[in-house]
Design a protein around this motif. Sequence first.
Motif, PDB file in Angstrom:
ATOM      1  N   GLU A 101     -57.427 -69.986 -15.769  1.00 30.67           N
ATOM      2  CA  GLU A 101     -56.333 -69.106 -15.392  1.00 30.67           C
ATOM      3  C   GLU A 101     -56.537 -67.736 -16.018  1.00 30.67           C
ATOM      4  O   GLU A 101     -56.860 -67.623 -17.198  1.00 30.67           O
ATOM      5  N   ALA A 102     -56.356 -66.713 -15.237  1.00 26.99           N
ATOM      6  CA  ALA A 102     -56.432 -65.357 -15.770  1.00 26.99           C
ATOM      7  C   ALA A 102     -55.175 -65.086 -16.592  1.00 26.99           C
ATOM      8  O   ALA A 102     -54.095 -65.553 -16.270  1.00 26.99           O
ATOM      9  N   GLU A 103     -55.351 -64.338 -17.658  1.00 26.23           N
ATOM     10  CA  GLU A 103     -54.227 -64.031 -18.525  1.00 26.23           C
ATOM     11  C   GLU A 103     -53.255 -63.095 -17.825  1.00 26.23           C
ATOM     12  O   GLU A 103     -53.653 -62.150 -17.155  1.00 26.23           O
ATOM     13  N   GLU A 104     -51.982 -63.397 -17.961  1.00 23.01           N
ATOM     14  CA  GLU A 104     -50.936 -62.545 -17.401  1.00 23.01           C
ATOM     15  C   GLU A 104     -50.551 -61.503 -18.435  1.00 23.01           C
ATOM     16  O   GLU A 104     -50.473 -61.796 -19.622  1.00 23.01           O
ATOM     17  N   ILE A 105     -50.309 -60.281 -17.957  1.00 19.86           N
ATOM     18  CA  ILE A 105     -49.990 -59.169 -18.844  1.00 19.86           C
ATOM     19  C   ILE A 105     -48.524 -58.775 -18.642  1.00 19.86           C
ATOM     20  O   ILE A 105     -48.154 -58.345 -17.547  1.00 19.86           O
ATOM     21  N   PHE A 106     -47.708 -58.958 -19.688  1.00 19.65           N
ATOM     22  CA  PHE A 106     -46.332 -58.475 -19.662  1.00 19.65           C
ATOM     23  C   PHE A 106     -45.738 -58.556 -21.060  1.00 19.65           C
ATOM     24  O   PHE A 106     -46.196 -59.320 -21.904  1.00 19.65           O
ATOM     25  N   ASP A 107     -44.735 -57.749 -21.282  1.00 19.78           N
ATOM     26  CA  ASP A 107     -44.025 -57.722 -22.554  1.00 19.78           C
ATOM     27  C   ASP A 107     -43.140 -58.966 -22.634  1.00 19.78           C
ATOM     28  O   ASP A 107     -42.403 -59.251 -21.691  1.00 19.78           O
ATOM     29  N   PRO A 108     -43.191 -59.710 -23.731  1.00 18.91           N
ATOM     30  CA  PRO A 108     -42.341 -60.900 -23.859  1.00 18.91           C
ATOM     31  C   PRO A 108     -40.850 -60.600 -23.643  1.00 18.91           C
ATOM     32  O   PRO A 108     -40.102 -61.475 -23.208  1.00 18.91           O
ATOM     33  N   ALA A 109     -40.431 -59.373 -23.888  1.00 18.70           N
ATOM     34  CA  ALA A 109     -39.030 -59.002 -23.658  1.00 18.70           C
ATOM     35  C   ALA A 109     -38.688 -59.034 -22.165  1.00 18.70           C
ATOM     36  O   ALA A 109     -37.514 -59.113 -21.793  1.00 18.70           O
ATOM     37  N   ASP A 110     -39.707 -58.975 -21.300  1.00 19.26           N
ATOM     38  CA  ASP A 110     -39.497 -58.997 -19.847  1.00 19.26           C
ATOM     39  C   ASP A 110     -39.611 -60.402 -19.262  1.00 19.26           C
ATOM     40  O   ASP A 110     -39.709 -60.554 -18.033  1.00 19.26           O
ATOM     41  N   GLN A 111     -39.586 -61.433 -20.090  1.00 14.20           N
ATOM     42  CA  GLN A 111     -39.789 -62.810 -19.635  1.00 14.20           C
ATOM     43  C   GLN A 111     -38.842 -63.202 -18.496  1.00 14.20           C
ATOM     44  O   GLN A 111     -39.262 -63.814 -17.523  1.00 14.20           O
ATOM     45  N   GLY A 140     -49.323 -59.535 -13.675  1.00 16.93           N
ATOM     46  CA  GLY A 140     -48.671 -58.818 -14.755  1.00 16.93           C
ATOM     47  C   GLY A 140     -47.484 -57.993 -14.305  1.00 16.93           C
ATOM     48  O   GLY A 140     -47.217 -57.821 -13.113  1.00 16.93           O
ATOM     49  N   PHE A 141     -46.761 -57.484 -15.305  1.00 21.89           N
ATOM     50  CA  PHE A 141     -45.608 -56.601 -15.090  1.00 21.89           C
ATOM     51  C   PHE A 141     -45.581 -55.626 -16.257  1.00 21.89           C
ATOM     52  O   PHE A 141     -45.452 -56.028 -17.412  1.00 21.89           O
ATOM     53  N   GLN A 142     -45.765 -54.334 -15.940  1.00 24.15           N
ATOM     54  CA  GLN A 142     -45.781 -53.303 -16.978  1.00 24.15           C
ATOM     55  C   GLN A 142     -44.981 -52.095 -16.516  1.00 24.15           C
ATOM     56  O   GLN A 142     -45.296 -51.508 -15.475  1.00 24.15           O
ATOM     57  N   ARG A 143     -43.958 -51.736 -17.284  1.00 27.73           N
ATOM     58  CA  ARG A 143     -43.144 -50.544 -17.010  1.00 27.73           C
ATOM     59  C   ARG A 143     -42.703 -50.459 -15.557  1.00 27.73           C
ATOM     60  O   ARG A 143     -42.826 -49.427 -14.903  1.00 27.73           O
ATOM     61  N   GLY A 144     -42.219 -51.566 -15.014  1.00 30.40           N
ATOM     62  CA  GLY A 144     -41.706 -51.580 -13.648  1.00 30.40           C
ATOM     63  C   GLY A 144     -42.736 -51.866 -12.580  1.00 30.40           C
ATOM     64  O   GLY A 144     -42.400 -52.029 -11.405  1.00 30.40           O
ATOM     65  N   VAL A 145     -44.020 -51.925 -12.943  1.00 32.48           N
ATOM     66  CA  VAL A 145     -45.094 -52.134 -11.968  1.00 32.48           C
ATOM     67  C   VAL A 145     -45.536 -53.600 -11.994  1.00 32.48           C
ATOM     68  O   VAL A 145     -45.916 -54.127 -13.033  1.00 32.48           O
ATOM     69  N   VAL A 146     -45.481 -54.238 -10.822  1.00 28.86           N
ATOM     70  CA  VAL A 146     -45.941 -55.618 -10.674  1.00 28.86           C
ATOM     71  C   VAL A 146     -47.412 -55.580 -10.274  1.00 28.86           C
ATOM     72  O   VAL A 146     -47.791 -54.869  -9.340  1.00 28.86           O
TER      73      VAL A 146
END
Length: 185
Positions: A101-111, A140-146
């Motif tokens: 599985e590829a690692e997902e990128i997101f801030d844990p606060a956005d769970q 991933g999800f970063q600063r509003g971008v999926v």
Amino acid sequence: MFIQTETTPNPATLKFLPGRDVLPEGTANFRDAETAKVSPLATRLFAVPGVDGVYLGLDFVTVTKSDWTDWSELKAPILGAIMEHFIAGLPVMGDDAGAAEAEEIFDPADQEVVGQIKELIETRVRPAVAQDGGDIVFRGFQRGVVLLHMQGSCAGCPSSTATLKHGIENMLRHYVPEVTEVRAV
């Protein structure tokens, strides 16, 4: 054994339906013969000159062809390879095929937001694109971008940008206000 074929929105791919389960759990995407070594079926398909990609779904195989070849030359050898593989009773995946599985990128606060996005992708997006022989996977999800990864017929499809921007992005923005944009990775 009768194998049906279906065109996809991507002219470089065809969807092959062998009338039986291919991968009962999960999916597998192979972009070259080296990565296909974990799948006897994908390895057999990459042995056909002109095959550039193989995607395995629940009950279908999507094959992407090289630019230099034509489906009129490629379709019969692919049908033969799939038929021979299943008639011989060979496994689709080898024993050493671990689920990488590829690692997902997101801030844990956005769970919580990520959970909503993933549920919408699983229930509304993936079933629709699977009908066309492809898949879209959350990355991933970063600063509003999926961030989404396109596989099978979706990868390289001329209409994939429209699908992302006008379909998936609009739906996600409607249900998840935190989403501002969707990008392919």
